[in-house]
Design a protein around this motif. Structure first.
Motif, PDB file in Angstrom:
ATOM      1  N   VAL A 180      -6.897   5.548   0.114  1.00 11.89           N
ATOM      2  CA  VAL A 180      -7.042   4.653  -0.991  1.00 11.89           C
ATOM      3  C   VAL A 180      -8.169   5.370  -1.953  1.00 11.89           C
ATOM      4  O   VAL A 180      -7.936   5.235  -3.127  1.00 11.89           O
ATOM      5  CB  VAL A 180      -7.490   3.424  -0.468  1.00 11.89           C
ATOM      6  CG1 VAL A 180      -7.975   2.605  -1.567  1.00 11.89           C
ATOM      7  CG2 VAL A 180      -6.180   2.784   0.345  1.00 11.89           C
TER       8      VAL A 180
ATOM      9  N   SER B 157      -5.833  -2.385  -0.413  1.00  9.75           N
ATOM     10  CA  SER B 157      -4.875  -2.723  -1.495  1.00  9.75           C
ATOM     11  C   SER B 157      -5.407  -3.684  -2.390  1.00  9.75           C
ATOM     12  O   SER B 157      -5.157  -3.321  -3.675  1.00  9.75           O
ATOM     13  CB  SER B 157      -3.578  -3.059  -0.734  1.00  9.75           C
ATOM     14  OG  SER B 157      -2.649  -3.496  -2.087  1.00  9.75           O
TER      15      SER B 157
ATOM     16  N   LEU C 242      -5.787  -2.322   5.608  1.00  6.77           N
ATOM     17  CA  LEU C 242      -5.005  -1.750   4.485  1.00  6.77           C
ATOM     18  C   LEU C 242      -4.836  -2.724   3.245  1.00  6.77           C
ATOM     19  O   LEU C 242      -4.604  -2.545   2.299  1.00  6.77           O
ATOM     20  CB  LEU C 242      -3.992  -0.997   5.157  1.00  6.77           C
ATOM     21  CG  LEU C 242      -3.913   0.244   5.569  1.00  6.77           C
ATOM     22  CD1 LEU C 242      -2.542   0.749   6.020  1.00  6.77           C
ATOM     23  CD2 LEU C 242      -4.558   1.287   4.743  1.00  6.77           C
TER      24      LEU C 242
ATOM     25  N   TYR D  97       0.884  -1.186   0.129  1.00  5.30           N
ATOM     26  CA  TYR D  97      -0.101  -0.220   0.071  1.00  5.30           C
ATOM     27  C   TYR D  97       0.987   1.386  -0.014  1.00  5.30           C
ATOM     28  O   TYR D  97       1.687   1.268   0.703  1.00  5.30           O
ATOM     29  CB  TYR D  97      -0.965  -0.010   1.105  1.00  5.30           C
ATOM     30  CG  TYR D  97      -1.797   1.449   1.399  1.00  5.30           C
ATOM     31  CD1 TYR D  97      -2.829   1.585   0.442  1.00  5.30           C
ATOM     32  CD2 TYR D  97      -1.325   2.478   2.079  1.00  5.30           C
ATOM     33  CE1 TYR D  97      -3.332   2.869   0.366  1.00  5.30           C
ATOM     34  CE2 TYR D  97      -1.884   3.485   2.118  1.00  5.30           C
ATOM     35  CZ  TYR D  97      -3.024   3.734   1.376  1.00  5.30           C
ATOM     36  OH  TYR D  97      -3.647   5.047   1.414  1.00  5.30           O
TER      37      TYR D  97
ATOM     38  N   THR E 149       1.741  -5.045   2.740  1.00  4.56           N
ATOM     39  CA  THR E 149       0.583  -5.348   3.606  1.00  4.56           C
ATOM     40  C   THR E 149       0.267  -6.777   3.323  1.00  4.56           C
ATOM     41  O   THR E 149      -0.400  -7.116   4.420  1.00  4.56           O
ATOM     42  CB  THR E 149      -0.838  -4.694   2.946  1.00  4.56           C
ATOM     43  OG1 THR E 149      -0.810  -5.127   1.391  1.00  4.56           O
ATOM     44  CG2 THR E 149      -0.532  -3.057   2.825  1.00  4.56           C
TER      45      THR E 149
END
Length: 423
Positions: A405, A356, A352, A252, A260
């Protein structure tokens, strides 16, 4: 159950009288690496102190932390000011302890001023100027060339004319990285490793009146490469005490950020590359190296040499309970470091990693990966015996990752629409 909940590191001969201080320069309260250090040593009964931004960071709320020192810094302070902060913490602890850097700037500060800090801290005998050279992307590339270590095509442009020329050398797409420690915090050119796909994106990322403390690097596309990691702890002269290898599966931001999702995989060829380099440099301490296997020529190419613990270091542990942090503590307290095979397990960074995976699926239209939890996963945040860091991360910082994101996905969508409109 997460194996971290029932690891038994007390069987290691760790010195519980020698404490550890996590030294931090810069503001990154969401970091999970320091939480991993606190848990790794704290479970073994080693007192752990940490420099933090405030008392409500996840690290500060770990049950295994002995004490948090609220010492916020930006990385833009003068060196004497940073040294004064670290010395003050050392005096307050009241006994000599091991200083462990959690970022490149702290590693540079501790190495270059080891003599001045020695009344307060125990440090590995790394050559004073080496961490700064390794953390400087251009100097690190020169080290690779000097020692015959493969690396992507790399250019450090001095001005915008050289930046445009770098694109002709590296080709598009091209990766942009901040060049050196401290300036990456005080005067960053890009927010993270950034891929530019044409001259328009290059000029947008680097306006003519901006700073050029920047590295341009050949982009090795995912379909033609694999991401690998080595984590080491080296004793004096670069002799390996613990060496681990693994493969990065997701990151990420997805185009080149922190790990991640990763898996521990023994890789003797890659381990030997890392050991050979550390021996040649006389590197001592913990190191986190990022590699990319170029499937076009079958060579592992060094992307980054981080002279400190990596955020995902808890992916790696031997069957006897040794990770790189415990290995360093054993070494600096005069104890042997037991050898043993590395465990096979995964590492994940919670939501996360899911974000991702979702962004990668949306952006590249790849099949959505299997996100089911595995019993062998070492989780960066969530564990039964220390729930507070995960809880405060979710409450205080949960929206931060989502916003980033969402912004990343929005940028990609805007680019897609622009390209569609130009056809």
């Amino acid at each position: 159950m997460n194996r971290a909940d029932h690891t038994d590191p007390v069987r290691l001969d760790l010195d519980r009288e020698t404490a550890v201080l996590l030294v931090k320069v810069g503001r990154y309260p969401l970091a999970h690496g320091p939480v991993g250090v606190v848990r790794s040593l704290g479970r073994a009964g080693v007192p752990v102190y940490a420099m933090v931004e405030d008392r409500l960071t996840p690290t500060a709320l770990s049950r295994y932390l002995t004490r948090a020192f609220v010492r916020p810094t930006t990385g833009g302070e003068r060196t004497d000011r940073l040294l004064a902060v670290v010395k003050d913490v050392g005096r307050t602890i009241g006994r000599r302890c091991i200083a462990l850097p959690t970022d490149d700037e702290a590693a540079v500060l501790l190495a270059e001023h080891a003599d001045e800090l020695s009344p307060y801290f125990v440090l590995p005998p790394v050559p004073a100027g080496l961490p700064r050279r390794l953390a400087n992307k251009a100097a690190m590339h020169a080290i690779c060339e000097e020692h015959g270590v493969p690396a992507p095509v790399t250019v450090a442009p001095g001005d915008h004319d050289e930046l445009l020329a770098a694109a002709r050398t590296c080709g598009y797409p091209m990766v942009l990285k901040n060049l050196e420690p401290f300036t990456r915090l005080s005067r960053p050119v890009v927010s993270h490793s950034t891929i530019v796909r044409d001259e328009r994106e290059l000029l947008a990322a680097c306006p003519p009146n901006g700073s050029l403390s920047l590295l341009a690097q050949e982009y090795l596309a995912p379909e033609r490469s694999e991401d690998w990691i080595t984590h080491l702890c080296c004793g004096p002269g670069g002799e390996p005490l613990a060496v681990f290898t693994g493969q990065k599966l997701r990151s990420y931001p997805p185009t080149g950020g922190f790990t991640t999702r990763a898996v521990s995989v023994p890789n003797p060829e890659l381990a030997e590359l890392a050991v050979r380099l550390c021996r040649a440099l006389g590197y001592s301490g913990i190191a986190d190296l990022d590699w990319r296997l170029d499937l076009r020529d079958g060579r592992y190419k060094l992307l980054d040499f981080n002279p400190r613990t990596g955020a995902q270091f808890r992916l790696f542990e031997t069957a006897g309970g040794v990770d790189v942090v415990r290995a360093l503590h054993l070494s600096l307290t005069g104890r042997p470091v037991p050898r043993g095979p590395q465990l096979h397990r995964f590492f994940g960074v919670g939501q996360l990693d899911m974000l991702s995976a979702a962004v990668t699926y949306w952006q590249d239209r790849r099949p959505l990966p299997d996100l089911k939890p595995r019993r062998s996963t070492e989780r960066a945040w969530l564990c039964r015996d220390d729930p507070a860091p995960a809880a405060v991360m979710a409450i205080r910082f949960g929206g931060q990752g989502t916003r980033r994101v969402a912004g990343f996905a929005g940028q990609r969508m805007a680019k897609g629409l622009a390209l569609g409109g130009s056809k």
